[in-house]
Design a protein around this motif. Structure first.
Motif, PDB file in Angstrom:
ATOM      1  N   LYS A  33      -7.983   9.068   1.104  1.00  0.00           N
ATOM      2  CA  LYS A  33      -6.901   8.197   1.591  1.00  0.00           C
ATOM      3  C   LYS A  33      -5.975   7.856   0.431  1.00  0.00           C
ATOM      4  O   LYS A  33      -6.416   7.452  -0.638  1.00  0.00           O
ATOM      5  N   GLN A  93       1.063  -3.936   2.180  1.00  0.00           N
ATOM      6  CA  GLN A  93       2.048  -3.137   1.451  1.00  0.00           C
ATOM      7  C   GLN A  93       2.802  -3.968   0.410  1.00  0.00           C
ATOM      8  O   GLN A  93       3.027  -5.172   0.580  1.00  0.00           O
ATOM      9  N   SER A 128       0.036   3.269   7.621  1.00  0.00           N
ATOM     10  CA  SER A 128      -0.830   3.792   8.671  1.00  0.00           C
ATOM     11  C   SER A 128       0.014   4.523   9.703  1.00  0.00           C
ATOM     12  O   SER A 128       1.124   4.103  10.027  1.00  0.00           O
ATOM     13  N   LEU A 176      -3.819   5.384  -1.219  1.00  0.00           N
ATOM     14  CA  LEU A 176      -3.685   3.934  -1.169  1.00  0.00           C
ATOM     15  C   LEU A 176      -2.216   3.535  -1.123  1.00  0.00           C
ATOM     16  O   LEU A 176      -1.419   4.027  -1.913  1.00  0.00           O
ATOM     17  N   TYR A 204      -2.371   1.991  -6.792  1.00  0.00           N
ATOM     18  CA  TYR A 204      -1.388   2.247  -5.738  1.00  0.00           C
ATOM     19  C   TYR A 204      -0.929   3.704  -5.816  1.00  0.00           C
ATOM     20  O   TYR A 204      -0.575   4.221  -6.879  1.00  0.00           O
ATOM     21  N   TRP A 213      -0.016  -5.314  -2.530  1.00  0.00           N
ATOM     22  CA  TRP A 213       0.017  -4.383  -3.654  1.00  0.00           C
ATOM     23  C   TRP A 213       0.982  -4.798  -4.761  1.00  0.00           C
ATOM     24  O   TRP A 213       0.976  -4.213  -5.836  1.00  0.00           O
ATOM     25  N   GLU A 218      -7.624  -0.602   0.413  1.00  0.00           N
ATOM     26  CA  GLU A 218      -6.312  -0.842   1.006  1.00  0.00           C
ATOM     27  C   GLU A 218      -6.060  -2.331   1.164  1.00  0.00           C
ATOM     28  O   GLU A 218      -6.981  -3.125   1.337  1.00  0.00           O
TER      29      GLU A 218
END
Length: 475
Positions: free
Chosen positions: A468, A438, A474, A470, A461, A393, A435
């Protein structure tokens, strides 16, 4: 630009490539063996083909690809005086059985004398001819020529005469069954000597994984100590997993986003980038050297870790960029620098429209799930656009503006400029609404990380897509 609209995507991907056949639809190899007697008259008892006559090897080819070829021969899309009536007379089940049989056979290398044209063919296969808009053959068929999935067949070890005839058939109308018109468009740009050279090169390769070394190509880089380091930089650029593995966290290469090994205009060419550094960057809030900019590529785009300043990897890459930049004015904007900046779209970028563009124009190469594709030998060929093996990201390509400019100018590969601006914006939004790993700058809170590092309508982001958030870890 107005804020992109993210609608729920409920339609299944319609990966249009007819060559893709699901495993449970495949035929029976034993039944195929019983049917293959007449085929042996031309293709040989073991399906190895015939070099002198230009008959293709069938042994070891993907079953889905073979089935699609037989289907095409039964239609006007593939015209052949011998194969067309044979294929038309085969029921669908028998086509599947024959495909399964030949796919089960082991391929063998050709026993042909070396052809001096192969060296020129290696350059075309590895580097393409971007001046004509011809990407490298390796971009789709793999650097080893062993093919990718059902849509991109193995070329290694096929008879040169067959390969040359196949390329000519795209031009003369003998076949029109290429997905998205990719091969027809490329074949029409090749000169006759290029056709002969690339056919000779692939005929010289072994169809058995691991038996053919990658070619060592002549380059325009200096033939001195500086050039030696620059060549190492180019090697890293083309294959960081092989030459800088300790700093890499995915299967991407630098050349995925900087085409023609960092030379192509409008895909952030490295020589043009080198001219702009040192430079203040909002992303880092200080003046970056070019080496620091390269560190960011490893950290974000390669989802890895930064090589220390002065490390031989950074020195080699910076030397390569320096050599590419020589003769250009330092500190100036030059044509083709960076990615094109598209005007705002007529309609707000839309997830569902982007999904449609992706299914029709992108999934063939990058896969319906965006995970990319590997060659038959397991080497990365098409990069992952999202998911665990993609850029994270923090990468520049997570910006919808950056992605849309790159896509418009360069995608589909070899067909850059064929998407409308609206399609480029839509599919960029779609790609960046999935997704991925990170952001390394993650503060522990998605909203805070968005506010600090992604506070722009061009970043998805921290946005919610299909229920969900983004970037959310998890659970």
């Amino acid at each position: 630009m107005s804020r992109p609209r993210t609608t729920l995507f409920a339609a299944a991907f319609a990966l249009f490539v007819p060559a893709v056949v699901h495993a449970n639809d495949r035929g029976d190899a034993a039944r195929g063996a019983a049917l293959a007697g007449p085929c042996a008259a031309c293709h040989g008892g073991e399906g190895q083909g015939g070099a002198a006559a230009g008959v293709p090897r069938l042994a070891g080819l993907d079953a889905g690809y073979l089935e699609h070829r037989l289907d095409a021969f039964a239609t006007p899309a593939r015209k052949n005086p011998i194969m067309s009536p044979i294929a038309a007379g085969l029921p669908d089940a028998e086509r599947r059985d024959l495909a399964a049989y030949y796919a089960s056979l082991r391929p063998k290398p050709l026993d042909e004398p070396a052809d001096p044209k192969a060296a020129a063919g290696a350059a075309l296969a590895e580097r393409g001819d971007w001046g004509k808009g011809v990407p490298p053959c390796a971009s789709c068929h793999g650097r080893d020529g062993l093919g990718v999935g059902s849509a991109f067949p193995p070329l290694a070890g096929q008879p040169a005469r067959f390969l040359a005839n196949a390329l000519r058939s795209w031009v003369d109308g003998g076949r029109s069954d290429d997905p998205q018109g990719l091969m027809g468009g490329i074949a029409r740009k090749l000169a006759s000597d290029q056709v002969a050279a690339v056919a000779a090169y692939y005929a010289s390769l072994s169809p058995v994984p691991g038996q053919s070394p990658l070619p060592v190509l002549d380059t325009a880089l200096p033939d001195d100590e500086l050039g030696k380091v620059a060549r190492q930089g180019e090697a890293i650029f083309r294959d960081p997993q092989a030459h800088a593995a300790r700093f890499v966290g995915n299967s991407l290469t630098c050349a995925n986003c900087h085409l023609d090994a960092g030379r192509r205009a409008d895909s952030a060419p490295m020589g043009a980038a080198y001219l702009l550094y040192p430079a203040y960057r909002k992303k880092t809030h200080h003046v970056d050297t070019f080496a620091e900019r390269l560190q960011g590529c490893f950290r974000y785009s390669m989802n890895g870790k930064e090589p220390p300043l002065g490390d031989e990897v950074l020195v080699a890459l910076e030397t390569y960029a320096f050599v590419l930049a020589k003769g250009q004015p330092v500190g100036t904007k030059v044509p083709g620098q960076g990615y094109p900046k598209l005007p705002p779209p007529a309609q707000a970028a839309d997830f569902s429209r982007g999904a449609t563009v992706y299914a029709g124009k992108c999934a063939l190469c990058h896969g319906p799930g965006g995970a990319g594709q590997k060659s038959a030998a397991g080497a990365p060929v098409f990069p992952a656009l999202w998911g665990a093996d993609s850029f994270n990201w923090g990468a520049g390509m997570e910006s919808i503006a950056n992605a849309s400019g790159f896509i418009k100018a360069n995608m589909p590969l070899g067909q850059g400029g064929t998407l409308s601006d609206q399609e480029a914006w839509d599919v960029a939004l779609f790609m960046d609404s999935h997704e991925r790993p990170q952001d390394p700058r993650f503060t522990g809170d998605v909203a805070a990380t968005r506010q600090q590092f992604h506070d722009t309508p061009m970043s998805m982001y921290g946005r919610t897509v299909a229920g969900k958030v983004l970037g959310a870890p998890s659970r």
